[in-house]
Design a protein around this motif. Structure first.
Motif, PDB file in Angstrom:
ATOM      1  N   UNK A 125       0.828  -1.207   0.000  1.00 13.58           N
ATOM      2  CA  UNK A 125       0.000   0.000   0.000  1.00 13.58           C
ATOM      3  C   UNK A 125       0.861   1.255   0.000  1.00 13.58           C
ATOM      4  N   UNK A 126       1.889   1.280   0.839  1.00 12.22           N
ATOM      5  CA  UNK A 126       2.774   2.444   0.899  1.00 12.22           C
ATOM      6  C   UNK A 126       3.550   2.630  -0.403  1.00 12.22           C
ATOM      7  N   UNK A 127       4.015   1.550  -0.999  1.00 14.77           N
ATOM      8  CA  UNK A 127       4.743   1.659  -2.267  1.00 14.77           C
ATOM      9  C   UNK A 127       3.828   2.183  -3.370  1.00 14.77           C
ATOM     10  N   UNK A 128       2.610   1.668  -3.434  1.00 10.48           N
ATOM     11  CA  UNK A 128       1.655   2.138  -4.451  1.00 10.48           C
ATOM     12  C   UNK A 128       1.330   3.606  -4.237  1.00 10.48           C
ATOM     13  N   UNK A 129       1.132   3.986  -2.986  1.00  8.48           N
ATOM     14  CA  UNK A 129       0.823   5.380  -2.678  1.00  8.48           C
ATOM     15  C   UNK A 129       1.966   6.319  -3.008  1.00  8.48           C
ATOM     16  N   UNK A 151       4.377   5.834  -5.240  1.00  7.47           N
ATOM     17  CA  UNK A 151       4.500   5.930  -6.703  1.00  7.47           C
ATOM     18  C   UNK A 151       3.432   6.850  -7.277  1.00  7.47           C
ATOM     19  N   UNK A 152       2.220   6.718  -6.792  1.00  7.68           N
ATOM     20  CA  UNK A 152       1.124   7.561  -7.270  1.00  7.68           C
ATOM     21  C   UNK A 152       1.398   9.022  -6.938  1.00  7.68           C
ATOM     22  N   UNK A 153       1.824   9.279  -5.726  1.00  5.32           N
ATOM     23  CA  UNK A 153       2.106  10.646  -5.292  1.00  5.32           C
ATOM     24  C   UNK A 153       3.176  11.280  -6.180  1.00  5.32           C
ATOM     25  N   UNK A 154       4.305  10.610  -6.329  1.00  6.71           N
ATOM     26  CA  UNK A 154       5.400  11.186  -7.100  1.00  6.71           C
ATOM     27  C   UNK A 154       5.037  11.329  -8.573  1.00  6.71           C
TER      28      UNK A 154
END
Length: 95
Positions: free
Chosen positions: A56-60, A62-65
């Motif tokens: 979840x943190x990795x997906x978030x 990546x989405x943020x950046x």
């Protein structure tokens, strides 16, 4: 890698890896629709709560950046030596 970037469901990944990618894709594109069922699917496949948090943190992140870079119209620094096919699969419409 190119096949995974283009369509992870038909890239020869294991069912567990596809479930993880489905979860990350949904978390990145439609997080408001996430429910306990999404996490339970991963738990049923053997993922720990810590691993689900990491996904979840990795997906978030990546989405943020990605969104920040798109909003600021930042040119992506593509490493030299990347094949044209992989570059297209990774960048796609974001170029």
């Amino acid at each position: 890698m190119r096949h995974i970037a283009k369509d992870f469901r038909s890239a020869g990944l294991s069912p567990d890896e596809v479930a993880m990618m489905d979860f990350a894709a949904k978390a990145s594109t439609d997080p408001a629709s996430m429910s306990d069922v999404d996490s339970l699917i991963l738990r049923d496949r053997g993922f720990s709560d810590r691993e689900i948090l990491d996904i979840t943190l990795a997906a978030g992140a990546c989405t943020y950046f990605s969104r920040v870079m798109l909003a600021l119209v930042v040119e992506v620094d593509v490493p030299s030596g990347l094949s044209a096919g992989l570059k297209e699969a990774l960048l796609g419409a974001h170029r």
